[in-house]
Design a protein around this motif. Structure first.
Motif, PDB file in Angstrom:
ATOM      1  N   ILE A 115     -10.790  26.874   5.496  1.00 52.00           N
ATOM      2  CA  ILE A 115      -9.400  27.303   5.745  1.00 52.00           C
ATOM      3  C   ILE A 115      -9.342  27.972   7.128  1.00 52.00           C
ATOM      4  CG2 ILE A 115      -7.517  28.791   4.949  1.00 52.00           C
ATOM      5  CD1 ILE A 115      -8.859  28.617   2.117  1.00 52.00           C
ATOM      6  N   TRP A 116      -8.331  27.600   7.894  1.00 51.39           N
ATOM      7  CA  TRP A 116      -8.163  28.102   9.258  1.00 51.39           C
ATOM      8  C   TRP A 116      -6.957  29.024   9.361  1.00 51.39           C
ATOM      9  CZ3 TRP A 116     -11.285  26.720  13.460  1.00 51.39           C
ATOM     10  CH2 TRP A 116     -12.275  25.769  13.153  1.00 51.39           C
ATOM     11  N   TYR A 117      -7.064  30.004  10.247  1.00 49.56           N
ATOM     12  CA  TYR A 117      -5.893  30.784  10.653  1.00 49.56           C
ATOM     13  C   TYR A 117      -5.750  30.553  12.148  1.00 49.56           C
ATOM     14  CZ  TYR A 117      -2.361  34.432  10.871  1.00 49.56           C
ATOM     15  OH  TYR A 117      -1.172  35.103  11.045  1.00 49.56           O
ATOM     16  N   HIS A 118      -4.607  29.993  12.535  1.00 47.94           N
ATOM     17  CA  HIS A 118      -4.418  29.545  13.909  1.00 47.94           C
ATOM     18  C   HIS A 118      -3.639  30.581  14.723  1.00 47.94           C
ATOM     19  CE1 HIS A 118      -4.739  26.092  16.585  1.00 47.94           C
ATOM     20  NE2 HIS A 118      -3.552  26.415  17.053  1.00 47.94           N
ATOM     21  N   ALA A 119      -4.028  30.783  15.965  1.00 46.74           N
ATOM     22  CA  ALA A 119      -3.319  31.676  16.904  1.00 46.74           C
ATOM     23  C   ALA A 119      -3.204  33.105  16.380  1.00 46.74           C
ATOM     24  CB  ALA A 119      -1.942  31.118  17.250  1.00 46.74           C
ATOM     25  N   ALA A 120      -4.342  33.682  15.993  1.00 48.60           N
ATOM     26  CA  ALA A 120      -4.380  35.083  15.533  1.00 48.60           C
ATOM     27  C   ALA A 120      -4.468  35.997  16.749  1.00 48.60           C
ATOM     28  CB  ALA A 120      -5.577  35.296  14.607  1.00 48.60           C
ATOM     29  N   ASN A 121      -3.405  35.997  17.553  1.00 45.82           N
ATOM     30  CA  ASN A 121      -3.480  36.647  18.868  1.00 45.82           C
ATOM     31  C   ASN A 121      -2.986  38.096  18.868  1.00 45.82           C
ATOM     32  OD1 ASN A 121      -4.563  34.354  20.097  1.00 45.82           O
ATOM     33  ND2 ASN A 121      -2.536  33.444  20.343  1.00 45.82           N
ATOM     34  N   HIS A 122      -1.739  38.296  18.473  1.00 49.07           N
ATOM     35  CA  HIS A 122      -1.204  39.661  18.449  1.00 49.07           C
ATOM     36  C   HIS A 122      -1.851  40.450  17.315  1.00 49.07           C
ATOM     37  CE1 HIS A 122       1.906  39.090  21.505  1.00 49.07           C
ATOM     38  NE2 HIS A 122       1.971  37.848  21.056  1.00 49.07           N
ATOM     39  N   LYS A 123      -1.771  41.766  17.402  1.00 49.02           N
ATOM     40  CA  LYS A 123      -2.450  42.595  16.393  1.00 49.02           C
ATOM     41  C   LYS A 123      -1.968  42.287  14.978  1.00 49.02           C
ATOM     42  CE  LYS A 123      -4.088  46.285  19.335  1.00 49.02           C
ATOM     43  NZ  LYS A 123      -3.860  47.587  19.968  1.00 49.02           N
ATOM     44  N   SER A 124      -0.670  42.048  14.811  1.00 45.31           N
ATOM     45  CA  SER A 124      -0.139  41.768  13.471  1.00 45.31           C
ATOM     46  C   SER A 124      -0.708  40.449  12.935  1.00 45.31           C
ATOM     47  CB  SER A 124       1.391  41.713  13.493  1.00 45.31           C
ATOM     48  OG  SER A 124       1.823  40.717  14.402  1.00 45.31           O
ATOM     49  N   GLN A 125      -0.794  39.428  13.802  1.00 47.54           N
ATOM     50  CA  GLN A 125      -1.357  38.133  13.376  1.00 47.54           C
ATOM     51  C   GLN A 125      -2.846  38.281  13.070  1.00 47.54           C
ATOM     52  OE1 GLN A 125      -0.197  36.425  17.085  1.00 47.54           O
ATOM     53  NE2 GLN A 125       1.482  35.230  16.201  1.00 47.54           N
ATOM     54  N   MET A 126      -3.540  39.036  13.899  1.00 42.31           N
ATOM     55  CA  MET A 126      -4.976  39.253  13.698  1.00 42.31           C
ATOM     56  C   MET A 126      -5.226  39.930  12.348  1.00 42.31           C
ATOM     57  SD  MET A 126      -7.409  41.793  15.926  1.00 42.31           S
ATOM     58  CE  MET A 126      -6.498  43.240  15.339  1.00 42.31           C
ATOM     59  N   GLN A 127      -4.430  40.972  12.041  1.00 35.34           N
ATOM     60  CA  GLN A 127      -4.597  41.689  10.770  1.00 35.34           C
ATOM     61  C   GLN A 127      -4.269  40.782   9.590  1.00 35.34           C
ATOM     62  OE1 GLN A 127      -6.172  44.338  10.389  1.00 35.34           O
ATOM     63  NE2 GLN A 127      -6.148  45.250  12.430  1.00 35.34           N
ATOM     64  N   GLU A 128      -3.235  39.968   9.749  1.00 30.79           N
ATOM     65  CA  GLU A 128      -2.888  39.017   8.688  1.00 30.79           C
ATOM     66  C   GLU A 128      -4.027  38.016   8.469  1.00 30.79           C
ATOM     67  OE1 GLU A 128       1.245  37.094   7.766  1.00 30.79           O
ATOM     68  OE2 GLU A 128       0.197  35.754   9.149  1.00 30.79           O
ATOM     69  N   ALA A 129      -4.621  37.554   9.563  1.00 29.63           N
ATOM     70  CA  ALA A 129      -5.740  36.612   9.471  1.00 29.63           C
ATOM     71  C   ALA A 129      -6.932  37.240   8.763  1.00 29.63           C
ATOM     72  CB  ALA A 129      -6.148  36.147  10.870  1.00 29.63           C
ATOM     73  N   LEU A 130      -7.211  38.500   9.070  1.00 27.19           N
ATOM     74  CA  LEU A 130      -8.351  39.190   8.451  1.00 27.19           C
ATOM     75  C   LEU A 130      -8.133  39.417   6.958  1.00 27.19           C
ATOM     76  CD1 LEU A 130      -9.178  41.722  11.305  1.00 27.19           C
ATOM     77  CD2 LEU A 130     -10.583  39.788  10.568  1.00 27.19           C
ATOM     78  N   ARG A 131      -6.875  39.613   6.561  1.00 27.68           N
ATOM     79  CA  ARG A 131      -6.566  39.814   5.133  1.00 27.68           C
ATOM     80  C   ARG A 131      -6.494  38.493   4.372  1.00 27.68           C
ATOM     81  NH1 ARG A 131      -2.722  43.503   7.308  1.00 27.68           N
ATOM     82  NH2 ARG A 131      -1.101  41.911   7.092  1.00 27.68           N
ATOM     83  N   SER A 132      -6.345  37.390   5.113  1.00 27.86           N
ATOM     84  CA  SER A 132      -6.099  36.091   4.482  1.00 27.86           C
ATOM     85  C   SER A 132      -7.380  35.480   3.914  1.00 27.86           C
ATOM     86  CB  SER A 132      -5.501  35.121   5.511  1.00 27.86           C
ATOM     87  OG  SER A 132      -6.531  34.660   6.384  1.00 27.86           O
ATOM     88  N   ALA A 133      -7.209  34.326   3.259  1.00 25.63           N
ATOM     89  CA  ALA A 133      -8.351  33.592   2.696  1.00 25.63           C
ATOM     90  C   ALA A 133      -9.052  32.743   3.760  1.00 25.63           C
ATOM     91  CB  ALA A 133      -7.867  32.704   1.557  1.00 25.63           C
ATOM     92  N   ALA A 134      -8.565  32.794   4.998  1.00 29.51           N
ATOM     93  CA  ALA A 134      -9.134  31.938   6.046  1.00 29.51           C
ATOM     94  C   ALA A 134     -10.620  32.203   6.244  1.00 29.51           C
ATOM     95  CB  ALA A 134      -8.386  32.158   7.357  1.00 29.51           C
ATOM     96  N   HIS A 135     -11.362  31.126   6.465  1.00 27.57           N
ATOM     97  CA  HIS A 135     -12.785  31.246   6.808  1.00 27.57           C
ATOM     98  C   HIS A 135     -12.964  31.391   8.327  1.00 27.57           C
ATOM     99  CE1 HIS A 135     -12.749  28.701   3.079  1.00 27.57           C
ATOM    100  NE2 HIS A 135     -13.614  29.624   2.714  1.00 27.57           N
ATOM    101  N   MET A 136     -12.152  30.625   9.073  1.00 29.91           N
ATOM    102  CA  MET A 136     -12.263  30.608  10.535  1.00 29.91           C
ATOM    103  C   MET A 136     -10.967  31.130  11.149  1.00 29.91           C
ATOM    104  SD  MET A 136     -15.270  29.361  11.502  1.00 29.91           S
ATOM    105  CE  MET A 136     -15.039  28.755  13.200  1.00 29.91           C
ATOM    106  N   ILE A 137     -11.111  32.054  12.110  1.00 32.90           N
ATOM    107  CA  ILE A 137      -9.955  32.598  12.826  1.00 32.90           C
ATOM    108  C   ILE A 137      -9.978  32.064  14.256  1.00 32.90           C
ATOM    109  CG2 ILE A 137      -8.797  34.673  13.631  1.00 32.90           C
ATOM    110  CD1 ILE A 137     -10.000  36.231  11.418  1.00 32.90           C
ATOM    111  N   GLU A 138      -8.868  31.405  14.638  1.00 33.81           N
ATOM    112  CA  GLU A 138      -8.763  30.864  15.992  1.00 33.81           C
ATOM    113  C   GLU A 138      -7.809  31.724  16.795  1.00 33.81           C
ATOM    114  OE1 GLU A 138      -6.834  28.141  19.054  1.00 33.81           O
ATOM    115  OE2 GLU A 138      -5.925  29.363  17.490  1.00 33.81           O
TER     116      GLU A 138
END
Length: 272
Positions: free
Chosen positions: A34-57
Motif C-alpha cells: 500500500i502506497w501513500y503518495h505525495a506525503a509532503n506537507h506536515k498534515s499529509q506526512m502525519q496522515e501517511a504515518l497513521r495510515s496502513a501504507a507500507h511505502m510513503i512517497e
C-alpha cells in the motif's frame, strides 16, 4: 548479472522481503504493498504515518528562492513552498517502520539532500528508494534530471539504495497516447546495466498496456528490475488495464502506486 539483495535493514532490501519479514504482508505480491503518495506537507506526512501504507512517497525540491544552500523542502511543482523541510520529514518518518521513496525534482535538490540523509542513515533501517526522471518519455515535456550526475551523486553517499528511475511523461484525454518505445526502454537499460543496485521503473498506468512487450523486455534484462505503476490525477484508463498488466508480468516485479477509484476496484478484482 546476479541479484544484489540487500540484507535485513538495508536500504536496498527488496520491499516484499522487508514487509514479509515484518509480517506486514502475507504473500510475495507487489499488489499487496500500500502506497501513500505525495506525503509532503506536515498534515499529509502525519496522515501517511497513521495510515496502513507500507511505502510513503514524497517530493523533494529546493525552495523557490533557488539558492543552492537552501534547505531542501517537501513539495511537488507547481507548489514551490512547504511547511516541511526534508530534515523535519526524515526526523518523523524514521520513527516508523515504513519504507520511503524520495522523488527528486532536480539534481540540485538531490545534492542538497545527501547530507541530511547521511545524518539519519544509522536510524533508517528500512527500504529507501531514490527517484528521478532521467529520460524523456511518451509526451514528456518536463526537464529531465541528468542521469549520470544523479546516479553518481547518490551512489557516492549511498551505494546501498534502491533506484527508481523514470521517464518524463504526459497524457492527453483527447488523443491517442503512445506508450514507451523500444528506443526509450533500450536507453534505460543502457544506463542501468552497469548498476548493481535494485532498480524500479515508474511507469504511467495509462501508457503501460500499449507498451507491455517493451517493458517485459526491460524487466527480463535483470532480476534486479521491477516496475512501479503510477497514475496522474487526471488520467483516465480502465481498471481492466491493471488486470492486463497483472496477467502479463510476474506479480513479484510490479508495484501499484495508483489512485482511487481504480486502486479499490483493482484490489477487489484480484482478491486483496
Amino acid at each position: 548479472m546476479a541479484a544484489c539483495t540487500g540484507g535485513p535493514g538495508s536500504w536496498s532490501e527488496n520491499i516484499l522481503d522487508y514487509f514479509l519479514r515484518n509480517s506486514q504482508i502475507t504473500t510475495e505480491d507487489g499488489a499487496e504493498i500500500i502506497w501513500y503518495h505525495a506525503a509532503n506537507h506536515k498534515s499529509q506526512m502525519q496522515e501517511a504515518l497513521r495510515s496502513a501504507a507500507h511505502m510513503i512517497e514524497a517530493d523533494v525540491l529546493l525552495p523557490s528562492d533557488g539558492s543552492e544552500h537552501g534547505q531542501p523542502i517537501m513539495a511537488h511543482p507547481p507548489e514551490m513552498n512547504s511547511d516541511n523541510t526534508l530534515q523535519e520529514w526524515l526526523a518523523e518518518v524514521m520513527k516508523s517502520n515504513k519504507g520511503i521513496k524520495l522523488d527528486f525534482k532536480s539534481l540540485a535538490a538531490a545534492r542538497a539532500s545527501m547530507l541530511f540523509l547521511d545524518n539519519v542513515k544509522q536510524h533508517l533501517q528500512c527500504p529507501v528508494w531514490m527517484n528521478a526522471d532521467i529520460l524523456p518519455g511518451p509526451n514528456g515535456s518536463s526537464k529531465v534530471v541528468d542521469a549520470k550526475a544523479f546516479l553518481d551523486t547518490v551512489t557516492s553517499f549511498f551505494p546501498d539504495v534502491t533506484f527508481s528511475l523514470g521517464w518524463t511523461t504526459g497524457w492527453h484525454p483527447e488523443k491517442v497516447n503512445e506508450g514507451y518505445s523500444w528506443t526509450m526502454v533500450k536507453e534505460m537499460d543502457y544506463i542501468c546495466s552497469g548498476l548493481t543496485q535494485p532498480v524500479t521503473f515508474p511507469v504511467r498506468a495509462a501508457l503501460v498496456r500499449q507498451s507491455c512487450s517493451q517493458l517485459l523486455w526491460l524487466l527480463k534484462k535483470s532480476n534486479r528490475y521491477s516496475l512501479t505503476v503510477w497514475t496522474g490525477k487526471d488520467d483516465s484508463y480502465p481498471t481492466e488495464d491493471l488486470l492486463y498488466i497483472r496477467d502479463y508480468f510476474n506479480k513479484t516485479q510490479v508495484f501499484y502506486d495508483i489512485l482511487e477509484p481504480q486502486s479499490h476496484e483493482f484490489k477487489q478484482a484480484i482478491g486483496i
